[in-house]
Design an enzyme around this catalytic site. Structure first.
Site, PDB file in Angstrom:
ATOM      1  N   HIS A   1      -0.844   0.796  -9.676  1.00 48.69           N
ATOM      2  CA  HIS A   1      -1.675  -0.061  -8.822  1.00 48.69           C
ATOM      3  C   HIS A   1      -2.374  -1.146  -9.653  1.00 48.69           C
ATOM      4  O   HIS A   1      -3.612  -1.229  -9.668  1.00 48.69           O
ATOM      5  CB  HIS A   1      -2.703   0.791  -8.058  1.00 48.69           C
ATOM      6  CG  HIS A   1      -3.148   0.149  -6.773  1.00 48.69           C
ATOM      7  ND1 HIS A   1      -3.396   0.851  -5.629  1.00 48.69           N
ATOM      8  CD2 HIS A   1      -3.389  -1.151  -6.473  1.00 48.69           C
ATOM      9  CE1 HIS A   1      -3.780   0.035  -4.659  1.00 48.69           C
ATOM     10  NE2 HIS A   1      -3.782  -1.196  -5.160  1.00 48.69           N
TER      11      HIS A   1
ATOM     12  N   GLU B   1      -1.812   8.309  -4.052  1.00 50.51           N
ATOM     13  CA  GLU B   1      -2.099   7.956  -5.437  1.00 50.51           C
ATOM     14  C   GLU B   1      -3.523   8.390  -5.811  1.00 50.51           C
ATOM     15  O   GLU B   1      -4.399   8.428  -4.935  1.00 50.51           O
ATOM     16  CB  GLU B   1      -1.895   6.449  -5.663  1.00 50.51           C
ATOM     17  CG  GLU B   1      -2.838   5.561  -4.880  1.00 50.51           C
ATOM     18  CD  GLU B   1      -2.476   4.075  -4.981  1.00 50.51           C
ATOM     19  OE1 GLU B   1      -1.308   3.724  -4.775  1.00 50.51           O
ATOM     20  OE2 GLU B   1      -3.387   3.288  -5.289  1.00 50.51           O
TER      21      GLU B   1
ATOM     22  N   ARG C   1       0.850  -1.191   0.000  1.00 57.22           N
ATOM     23  CA  ARG C   1       0.000   0.000   0.000  1.00 57.22           C
ATOM     24  C   ARG C   1       0.878   1.232   0.000  1.00 57.22           C
ATOM     25  O   ARG C   1       1.961   1.239   0.604  1.00 57.22           O
ATOM     26  CB  ARG C   1      -0.844   0.051   1.272  1.00 57.22           C
ATOM     27  CG  ARG C   1      -2.196  -0.623   1.164  1.00 57.22           C
ATOM     28  CD  ARG C   1      -3.148   0.101   0.204  1.00 57.22           C
ATOM     29  NE  ARG C   1      -4.424  -0.558   0.111  1.00 57.22           N
ATOM     30  CZ  ARG C   1      -4.718  -1.532  -0.748  1.00 57.22           C
ATOM     31  NH1 ARG C   1      -3.823  -1.971  -1.614  1.00 57.22           N
ATOM     32  NH2 ARG C   1      -5.927  -2.070  -0.753  1.00 57.22           N
TER      33      ARG C   1
HETATM   34  C1  GLV Z   1      -5.297  -4.063  -4.165  1.00 55.77           C
HETATM   35  O1  GLV Z   1      -4.507  -3.257  -3.808  1.00 55.77           O
HETATM   36  C2  GLV Z   1      -6.156  -4.786  -3.295  1.00 55.77           C
HETATM   37  O2  GLV Z   1      -6.138  -4.529  -2.082  1.00 55.77           O
HETATM   38  O3  GLV Z   1      -6.894  -5.637  -3.788  1.00 55.77           O
END
Ligand code: GLV
Length: 332
Positions: free
Chosen positions: A287, A269, A240
């Site tokens: 991401h 982000e 994260r």
């Molecule tokens: C992606 O970052 C998720 O948590 O699925």
């Protein structure tokens, strides 16, 4: 025939998957792939029985204040730091996520970032595209070996273990640090050794961050932690944004000790700090850790399963398969 329950899907998703909700409820799908602002989210959630949420939809006590209708929110993602679980539980709202279905795909992407960063794939690719290549030079784009090196993993949940298992093919030594040490049988299966956080930083040639974001984990990799890393190390963050102090990371990429970084997640982000954007030795992806067609479909379907079960609709009677606030399990 759609029933009288109302569902809000806050992001466009695979239409055929949303059709599974439309069979049972009136469904509104946001047209834009963009987080609603706090007021729009609060208002939208007050008008529905359930919602399928994106990871940047922040639901807290304020969002829920005065909401007497909402019964369930289904995050389309495994991480749920966007949800205040205590507030949801206090309001009697079930919260769900999508674990397991994205484990292997996300582990693949961790390796894509690790390899691209260590072998300077981003830089080299930009160089070729820019038309700079004049011919093979023996000392050009010298990177860092992966095989035979030490892989460190901070956060040894499902994805961390899947990353560790892949390291066997590269003949790596695997060390990890976690809130608690894994059972010996799991450690054996992953061929991973538990070490202190200090040892992990000092010994990893390649360090992958895979812990969930919590306030305690904020900037767990800060300037001090970066300074404690091995000279020439590669850092991968696929956990994260906010786990790493991105400005301090940029300094460590510019001035040492890091050789390179592979980053899929960023603090704040979709904004990425200018200092990181300026680092040629950072491989940056938006991401996309779980972004394959098959996996994103599986996530969307699991989120729909969760929501249908939480709202007691269709075949999905019973508790949602991945209920987070298990205190709200139905008593039978
Ligand atoms: C992606 O970052 C998720 O948590 O699925």
């Amino acid at each position: 025939m759609a029933g009288t329950l109302k569902i809000w899907v806050t992001r466009p998703l695979f239409d055929d998957v949303i059709d599974r909700l439309r069979e049972h409820a009136q469904v509104r799908v946001s047209a834009q792939d963009k987080a609603p602002d706090a007021q729009a989210l609060k208002q939208g959630l007050a008008e529905v029985d359930g919602a399928l949420l994106g990871l940047s939809d922040r639901v807290d006590a304020d969002t829920l204040a005065g909401n007497t209708r909402l019964k369930a929110v289904a995050n389309v993602g495994v991480g749920y730091n966007n949800l205040d679980i205590d507030a949801l539980t206090a309001a009697g709202v079930m919260a769900t996520n999508t674990p397991d279905v994205l484990t292997e795909t996300t582990a693949d992407h961790a390796w894509a970032l690790l390899m691209a960063a260590a072998r300077r794939v981003g830089e080299a690719e930009r160089y070729v595209r820019a038309g700079h290549w004049q011919g093979l030079r023996f000392d050009q784009f010298l990177g860092h070996d992966i095989h035979g090196r030490t892989l460190g993993i901070l956060g040894m949940g499902r994805i961390g273990r899947a990353v560790a298992r892949r390291a066997a093919g590269f003949g790596m030594r695997v060390i990890y640090h976690n809130r608690s040490q894994l059972d010996a049988s799991v450690e054996r299966e992953c061929a991973a050794h538990y070490v202190s956080r200090e040892a992990l930083l000092a010994q990893s040639d390649h360090l992958v961050l895979l812990l969930p974001y919590t306030p305690e984990a904020h900037h767990i990799i800060d300037a001090t932690a970066l300074a404690a890393m091995k000279p020439g190390a590669v850092l991968v963050n696929i956990g994260r944004g906010g786990l790493v102090d991105d400005v301090a990371l940029a300094a460590a990429l510019r001035d040492g000790p890091l050789a390179a970084a592979g980053l899929d997640v960023f603090e704040g982000e979709p904004n990425v700090c200018a200092e990181l954007l300026a680092c040629e030795n950072a491989v940056l992806t938006p991401h996309i850790g779980s972004a394959t067609e098959a996996t994103r479909r599986a996530m969307a379907n699991l989120a729909v399963d969760n929501l249908l079960a939480a709202l007691d609709l269709g075949q999905q009677a019973g508790d949602p398969p991945s209920l987070i606030n298990r205190e709200l399990k139905r008593k039978r």
